[in-house]
Write a protein that holds these residues in place. Structure first.
Motif, short mmCIF file in Angstrom:
data_model
loop_
_atom_site.label_atom_id
_atom_site.label_comp_id
_atom_site.label_asym_id
_atom_site.label_seq_id
_atom_site.Cartn_x
_atom_site.Cartn_y
_atom_site.Cartn_z
N MET A 113 12.26 37.32 13.12
CA MET A 113 13.56 37.98 13.11
C MET A 113 14.29 37.64 14.40
N GLY A 114 15.61 37.72 14.33
CA GLY A 114 16.43 37.45 15.50
C GLY A 114 17.39 38.59 15.75
N ALA A 115 18.15 38.46 16.81
CA ALA A 115 19.13 39.49 17.16
C ALA A 115 20.13 38.88 18.14
N ASP A 116 21.30 39.48 18.25
CA ASP A 116 21.83 40.44 17.27
C ASP A 116 22.64 39.70 16.20
N GLY A 143 37.25 40.61 11.73
CA GLY A 143 35.98 40.15 12.27
C GLY A 143 35.05 39.72 11.15
N VAL A 144 34.51 38.50 11.26
CA VAL A 144 33.52 37.99 10.30
C VAL A 144 32.20 37.94 11.05
N PHE A 145 31.23 38.77 10.64
CA PHE A 145 30.00 38.97 11.39
C PHE A 145 28.84 38.29 10.66
N PHE A 146 28.07 37.54 11.43
CA PHE A 146 26.82 36.95 10.96
C PHE A 146 25.68 37.75 11.61
N ASP A 147 25.27 38.81 10.92
CA ASP A 147 24.33 39.78 11.46
C ASP A 147 22.90 39.34 11.12
N SER A 148 22.09 39.15 12.16
CA SER A 148 20.72 38.67 11.96
C SER A 148 19.67 39.75 12.16
N PHE A 149 20.04 40.95 12.64
CA PHE A 149 19.04 42.00 12.89
C PHE A 149 19.28 43.17 11.95
N ASP A 150 18.19 43.71 11.39
CA ASP A 150 18.24 44.80 10.43
C ASP A 150 18.14 46.13 11.17
N ASP A 152 19.41 49.15 10.11
CA ASP A 152 19.19 50.32 9.24
C ASP A 152 17.88 50.24 8.47
N GLY A 153 17.12 49.15 8.61
CA GLY A 153 15.83 49.05 7.95
C GLY A 153 15.90 48.93 6.44
N LYS A 154 17.00 48.48 5.87
CA LYS A 154 17.14 48.35 4.42
C LYS A 154 16.81 46.96 3.91
N LYS A 155 16.29 46.12 4.77
CA LYS A 155 15.89 44.76 4.40
C LYS A 155 17.06 43.96 3.80
N ASN A 156 18.25 44.17 4.35
CA ASN A 156 19.43 43.47 3.85
C ASN A 156 20.04 42.56 4.91
N ASN A 157 19.19 41.97 5.72
CA ASN A 157 19.63 41.04 6.75
C ASN A 157 18.71 39.82 6.74
N PRO A 158 19.19 38.67 7.17
CA PRO A 158 20.52 38.32 7.69
C PRO A 158 21.60 38.44 6.62
N ALA A 159 22.80 38.81 7.06
CA ALA A 159 23.91 39.03 6.15
C ALA A 159 25.22 38.61 6.83
N GLY A 167 42.42 49.02 15.19
CA GLY A 167 42.38 49.43 16.59
C GLY A 167 41.87 50.83 16.82
N ASN A 168 41.53 51.54 15.75
CA ASN A 168 41.09 52.94 15.89
C ASN A 168 39.64 53.14 15.49
N LEU A 169 39.07 52.24 14.67
CA LEU A 169 37.71 52.43 14.18
C LEU A 169 36.69 51.97 15.21
N VAL A 170 35.56 52.69 15.24
CA VAL A 170 34.42 52.32 16.08
C VAL A 170 33.37 51.70 15.16
N TYR A 171 32.87 50.57 15.54
CA TYR A 171 31.95 49.84 14.67
C TYR A 171 30.66 50.63 14.47
N ASP A 172 30.19 50.65 13.23
CA ASP A 172 29.00 51.41 12.85
C ASP A 172 27.77 50.52 13.02
N HIS A 173 27.16 50.55 14.20
CA HIS A 173 25.99 49.72 14.47
C HIS A 173 24.76 50.19 13.70
N GLN A 174 24.59 51.51 13.55
CA GLN A 174 23.36 52.03 12.95
C GLN A 174 23.20 51.58 11.50
N ASN A 175 24.31 51.43 10.80
CA ASN A 175 24.27 51.00 9.40
C ASN A 175 24.66 49.53 9.23
N ASP A 176 24.61 48.76 10.30
CA ASP A 176 24.94 47.34 10.27
C ASP A 176 26.35 47.09 9.75
#
Length: 509
Positions: A113-116, A143-150, A152-159, A167-176
């Protein structure tokens, strides 16, 4: 009954005609809608190798921050170390209504596995540093994200995710970021044999992402990832690429970023002058006027210092096409002249050596004749006589070759003299070259004839060079066996060390 059947047939015929007409209209409308847009490459918002970075480490028209390392053929956004962040951003804003970006990158690491991950941005401001894949949070744009670390533990990465923000939203890291994603697809982009290619197209308020999976060297082998319709992004903004590592680490390398402006079919692409802001135009115009004034001053100073040069046409300073052709002809003649001189010197050396051989053989014959007597001749004397005759004939042939070389040199000298005096006709020059070519062919034939005569001469076969004794072997069987045993032991030691390292690395997972 017949009338009703006729009416049924007529109605079915009209229905078929109307149906085919509708299909034709739909096909024509579809073909018109599928006409591709006009693409124009924008070099001021792109980078690629092999000369990606300058001598001072900067990227033309781009800035880099954090742990990004530009090199000649790629930009390493983050190295494979823990807790690293880096990014590259365009210096100027992009104000294209439609665009297409092609990103070529590698994500490689030693672990399973890799990160982030890595992100491609189009935002109203440059997010040089921050917690979202190395860029700032609460961005305004895409933003187009190439997420390599899971996370939330749902086995849905890399994605691959598409996330928009006003400009108002905070990115939800816990749920990828899945709760905020407008589009997503599962693609494994780590440790591929070929670079990954992503084509991001924004055309008519529709964002489309195509991915080359990195299993083939074909650059156009794309597969569909996701599409987001009715997407609104800022009218102008900055393009950027960022990456970050956490407890695990990967090398995030970007090989190229190519941006294309898209223009709808039937519309005229905007001119280059219309893209330059008025402030920059005024700045460039002022710099040009200052340069022109300095150039005029230097011209006046030069004319004062060199009054004799005044009035001469500037065209005389440059070489015309005819002058260049004549110069090339004379340079070729000089080269031939030098080659023939070199051959003449070599022939002179061969003549001297042959004369020395003849004198030595003649002395041997005279000594042999006095010792044997006037009425007795042996086979050695006959062989020496044949060698002497062969050497004399070789001397005559070499003299003829030397005379032909002298004639060629005279002809070349006469051609050069005529050219320097003002140039005779082109016909005479071609005739001289033909004569030189013919003489060189004669020289070649004579040399081949001499080589064949020397091969067929039986007297030369009697003279042989001493054979070189065989060299003793420097490697004995015992030494070779010891070397193989040592190499085998080292190989097994390396295998054991490698397995221990891999077992230690698996403990982190």
């Amino acid at each position: 009954m017949a009338v009703s059947n006729a009416l049924v047939l007529l109605l079915s015929f009209l229905t078929a005609v109307i149906f085919h007409r509708c299909l034709a209209d739909v096909a024509a409308g579809g073909s018109a809608a599928e006409e591709p847009p006009h693409r124009r490459f924008e070099y001021k918002y792109s980078f690629k190798g092999p000369h990606l970075s300058q001598s001072d480490g900067s990227i033309p028209f781009w800035i880099h921050s954090g742990n990004a390392i530009p090199s000649a053929d790629q930009v390493r956004i983050t190295p494979s170390l823990r807790s690293q962040r880096g990014s590259v951003w365009t210096k100027n804003k992009v104000s294209f209504e439609h665009w297409e970006a092609e990103v070529t990158f590698r994500v490689s690491g030693r672990g399973r596995m890799g990160a982030d991950g890595l992100a491609v941005w189009f935002t109203s401001e440059q997010g040089l540093d921050g917690p979202v894949y190395g860029a700032a949070d609460r961005w305004n744009g895409l933003g187009v994200f190439f997420d390599s670390f899971d996370n939330d533990g749902k086995k849905n990465n890399p994605a691959i995710l598409v996330v928009g923000n006003n400009g108002n939203l905070v990115y939800d890291h816990q749920n990828d970021g899945t709760t905020q994603a407008l589009g997503t697809c599962l693609r494994d982009f780590r440790n591929k044999p070929y670079p990954i290619r992503a084509k991001i197209t924004y055309y008519r308020k529709t964002l489309t992402i195509l991915i080359n999976n990195g299993f083939t060297p074909d650059k156009e082998d794309y597969e569909f990832c996701t599409k987001v319709e009715n997407m609104i992004i800022p009218a102008d903004g900055f393009f950027g690429i960022s990456a970050a590592t956490g407890g695990l680490a990967d090398d995030h390398d970007v090989l190229s970023f190519l941006l294309f402006r898209l223009t709808e079919p039937g519309q005229q692409p905007p001119s280059v002058d219309s893209e330059i802001p008025k402030e920059e135009k005024d700045k460039y115009q002022e710099e040009f006027q200052n340069f022109q004034q300095e150039l005029d001053k230097k011209k006046e100073e030069f004319q004062k210092e060199h009054p004799n040069v005044q009035g001469e046409p500037i065209d005389d300073l440059y070489e015309s096409v005819n002058d260049r052709e004549i110069r090339q002809v004379f340079e070729g003649q000089n080269q031939i002249h030098l080659e023939i001189k070199q051959l003449n010197r070599q022939l002179a050396m061969i003549l001297d050596e042959q004369r020395r051989y003849v004198s030595v053989i003649t002395e041997e014959i005279s000594k042999k004749g006095t010792s044997v007597g006037s009425g007795q001749t042996d086979s050695a004397t006959q062989q020496l006589s044949s060698v002497v005759s062969t050497q004399q004939e070789l001397l005559r042939n070499l003299n003829e070759l030397r005379n032909s070389f002298h004639e060629s040199l005279k002809q070349i000298g006469s051609v050069q003299h005529q050219g320097n005096a003002g140039g005779a006709g082109a016909y005479e020059t071609i005739q001289h070259f033909n004569d030189i070519k013919e003489n060189l062919h004669m020289v070649k034939r004579d040399v081949e004839h001499l080589v064949q005569r020397n091969i067929q001469n039986p007297a030369d076969k009697a003279v042989k060079c001493p054979e070189i004794p065989p060299l003793p072997s420097c490697l004995s069987t015992v030494h070779f066996t010891i070397f193989v045993v040592i190499q085998t032991v080292l190989f097994f030691c390396y295998i054991m060390y490698k397995s221990q390292q891999e077992a230690a690395a698996k403990k982190f997972f």
